[in-house]
Write a protein that holds these residues in place. Structure first.
Motif, short mmCIF file in Angstrom:
data_model
loop_
_atom_site.label_atom_id
_atom_site.label_comp_id
_atom_site.label_asym_id
_atom_site.label_seq_id
_atom_site.Cartn_x
_atom_site.Cartn_y
_atom_site.Cartn_z
N VAL A 37 8.12 -10.24 2.31
CA VAL A 37 8.25 -9.83 0.93
C VAL A 37 7.45 -10.67 -0.21
O VAL A 37 6.74 -10.30 -0.83
CB VAL A 37 9.73 -9.48 0.42
CG1 VAL A 37 9.94 -9.38 -0.60
CG2 VAL A 37 10.26 -8.52 1.43
N ALA A 38 7.59 -12.12 0.20
CA ALA A 38 7.09 -12.92 -0.80
C ALA A 38 5.49 -12.87 -0.81
O ALA A 38 4.98 -13.05 -1.83
CB ALA A 38 7.52 -14.48 -0.63
N LYS A 39 5.14 -12.80 0.41
CA LYS A 39 3.46 -12.64 0.63
C LYS A 39 3.07 -11.35 -0.33
O LYS A 39 2.02 -11.55 -0.88
CB LYS A 39 3.04 -12.39 2.15
CG LYS A 39 3.17 -13.63 2.90
CD LYS A 39 2.70 -13.57 4.37
CE LYS A 39 2.90 -14.82 5.13
NZ LYS A 39 2.32 -14.35 6.53
N VAL A 40 3.72 -10.19 -0.21
CA VAL A 40 3.28 -8.85 -1.03
C VAL A 40 3.39 -9.37 -2.40
O VAL A 40 2.41 -9.00 -3.42
CB VAL A 40 4.12 -7.89 -0.56
CG1 VAL A 40 3.98 -6.67 -1.71
CG2 VAL A 40 4.06 -7.54 0.89
N LEU A 41 4.44 -9.99 -2.92
CA LEU A 41 4.45 -10.59 -4.32
C LEU A 41 3.31 -11.36 -4.82
O LEU A 41 2.80 -11.40 -5.76
CB LEU A 41 6.04 -10.88 -4.46
CG LEU A 41 6.97 -10.05 -4.61
CD1 LEU A 41 8.46 -10.80 -4.46
CD2 LEU A 41 7.19 -9.35 -6.05
N ASP A 42 3.11 -12.38 -3.88
CA ASP A 42 2.02 -13.29 -4.25
C ASP A 42 0.83 -12.56 -4.22
O ASP A 42 -0.01 -12.80 -5.23
CB ASP A 42 2.14 -14.35 -3.18
CG ASP A 42 3.09 -15.46 -3.16
OD1 ASP A 42 3.74 -15.57 -4.31
OD2 ASP A 42 3.47 -16.33 -2.28
N SER A 43 0.47 -11.98 -3.45
CA SER A 43 -0.94 -11.20 -3.25
C SER A 43 -1.04 -10.32 -4.56
O SER A 43 -2.17 -10.34 -4.95
CB SER A 43 -1.00 -10.43 -1.92
OG SER A 43 -2.12 -9.64 -1.83
N ASN A 44 0.02 -9.69 -4.86
CA ASN A 44 -0.02 -8.44 -5.75
C ASN A 44 -0.22 -9.35 -7.29
O ASN A 44 -1.07 -8.86 -8.02
CB ASN A 44 0.90 -7.72 -5.95
CG ASN A 44 0.95 -6.86 -7.06
OD1 ASN A 44 -0.19 -5.92 -7.08
ND2 ASN A 44 1.79 -6.75 -7.92
#
Length: 529
Positions: free
Chosen positions: A420-427
């Motif tokens: 989930v953190a990767k999605v938030l970071d990427s966006n």
């Protein structure tokens, strides 16, 4: 379990789709931080709420909780964590500048209090609504004692934007976002939060020790050890605030709140606020011409329910929380399991915002089956185990009726949160979310890095009382905030707001048209349409 893991992977993939991921910039947070006013010697302040802070009844940012001495600072919903922290710091600075030589207690568990009658109940003026707020607190004192009500916490308010729910509900259910479907989605988050919220006191619990005055006259089976002149502690405790001594009071242990859907949640709360209590019947009626509680039911009002999370919908004047939920559904959730962070001058640190965002989005994405009575009890037992001895390296929890090492379960949850953190970071094109998760993961690997362990290490290294540490930090933070510049609110703006809140309180007092007895009767019989 494999089906849940497969479903989770598919739902993370949906979250990462560009149209959905882009909505995550609209996540909003707000903070409610409670803090006791103390005298320089560490004893509870006996002075009334200072008028220079405004009217506790009507001020948007500064109010009182149970006691005149228990301030509560509130920030509005914001997307930027740094803005929320700046606003919270501004309000702290202003309050400290307007309470003379008093300081703010930097811990959740209270300072030294010789007798519960030293804890003045909050007063909200002469209006009917003000009297009702004070009477509710009088009822809490009679039912549970004032010591429990002097405990302070931090509430983290969290919401996802409607555009997120439009896409998420459509992609996962093939339905439209409306009051019913959004409320159901928030309740799915809440059920998962209940399953995993044992993590919160482990990571953020900061009350492994208490002043012995807190337990004076109480029966407890907790195997306390003594330090300093009279502080009590448990070697592996994380959050005594959340123990049976604190908010999770045994008087409510029989309440089984249903979190499967909003209608059953409302029904279970309404049942509690309309069912007479044999225990609280002794406070029925008036004593010396004054009411002792709002009513003698299991709960006086919905707010009396002690829960580590609440579904919320802003209420209209005199509207009951359950009426608001029924009429307009869930608008945001309130995380209530956070101790005051004693290592922050405002009670919460920046990293907590980013981690809690990840944790709560993880609770949305993870499949969330309905709870049974047994699975609900399981969440309660796990929470209590971590609260009392969460840093015990051999601690076992219960997952789906099977025992599992806390560290093993934590590893699984953190693996999911990393995705989930990767999605938030990427966006959002920032590294903060993944960094926040790894920062908290280190506490799993090294329990001595948890706030509760740090507090206890400080006390044990110096044979120091909990109160002595509190006074040191309170004095340090007062000086630090005095030297800090305002960022978003300034002294002039907050002074004007204080004055307008006092005027608004007077307007409310002058607008009353019925007596208090009639007002109470009307409140408990009126239903919003």
């Amino acid at each position: 379990m494999q089906t849940i893991e497969k479903d989770f992977a598919e739902r993370v993939a949906l979250l990462a789709e560009k149209d959905l991921a882009s909505t995550l910039t609209g996540i909003c947070h707000g903070i409610e931080r409670e803090a006791l006013r103390i005298q320089p010697n560490g004893k509870l302040a006996q002075t009334p709420h200072n008028e220079r802070l405004g009217a506790a009844l009507t001020h948007d940012y500064i109010t009182t909780d149970f006691s005149e001495s228990l301030l509560e600072f509130i920030t509005p919903p914001e997307q930027d964590a740094d803005k929320t922290m700046g606003q919270l710091r501004d309000v702290h600075k202003f309050a400290l500048a307007n309470i003379g030589d008093e300081c703010l207690w930097p811990m959740s568990m209270p300072c030294y209090i010789d007798d519960q009658n030293e804890i003045p109940i909050a007063q909200f003026g002469s209006s009917n609504v003000g009297k009702m707020k004070s009477l509710y607190r009088e009822g809490l004192k009679n039912r549970y004692g004032s010591m429990m009500q002097a405990i302070a916490g931090v509430h983290f308010n969290f919401s996802l934007p409607d555009r997120f729910w439009d896409l998420w509900i459509n992609k996962t259910q093939g339905s439209e976002n409306n009051k019913e479907t959004k409320s159901a989605a928030y309740f799915a988050l809440i059920r998962n939060y209940r399953r995993f919220c044992w993590l919160i006191p482990y990571l953020y619990g900061a009350s492994p020790a208490i002043c012995s005055s807190f337990v004076k006259g109480k029966n407890t089976t907790l195997p306390f050890k003594t330090i300093g002149k009279g502080s009590l502690y448990l070697p592996y405790a994380t959050s005594l605030r959340m123990s049976d001594l604190g908010y999770t009071n045994s008087a409510q242990s029989g309440l089984m709140t249903c979190y499967n859907q909003v209608d059953t949640y409302i029904e279970s709360l309404r049942k509690a606020i309309s069912t007479p209590s044999d225990v609280f019947e002794k406070f029925a009626g008036k004593k010396d011409g004054l009411y002792q509680q709002l009513n003698s039911n299991v709960l006086q009002i919905e707010n009396e329910l002690y829960s580590p999370i609440r579904p919320k919908q802003p209420t209209k004047p005199l509207e009951k929380p359950t009426d608001a939920l029924q009429a307009r559904g869930v608008e945001y959730i309130e995380v209530r399991a956070l101790d005051v962070n004693p290592f922050s001058d405002i009670g919460i640190e920046r990293n907590q915002f980013f981690f809690l965002d990840v944790f709560l989005v993880y609770c949305v994405v993870m499949p969330s089956p309905n709870m049974t009575t047994d699975s609900y009890r399981e969440t309660e037992m796990n929470l209590r185990a971590v609260v009392d001895h969460g840093r015990d390296p051999s601690l076992m929890l219960t997952q789906d009726e099977k025992t599992i090492a806390m560290t093993q379960w934590a590893a699984t949850v953190f693996d999911g949160m990393r995705q989930v953190a990767k999605v938030l970071d990427s966006n959002l094109e920032v590294p903060e979310y993944s960094l926040a998760v790894e920062h908290e993961w280190q506490k799993i690997l090294e329990p001595q890095k948890t706030p509760s362990a740090k507090v206890l290490a400080n006390l044990l290294a110096n044979n120091k009382d909990n109160g002595a540490l509190g006074v040191e930090l309170a004095s340090r933070y007062k000086a630090r905030l005095h030297d800090t510049d305002y960022q978003f609110f300034d002294a002039d703006m907050l002074s004007k707001h204080a004055m307008s809140s006092l005027e608004e309180q007077r307007r409310i007092e002058e607008s009353d048209t019925v007596g208090f007895d009639q007002f109470l009767s009307d409140y408990f019989t009126y239903q919003f349409k």
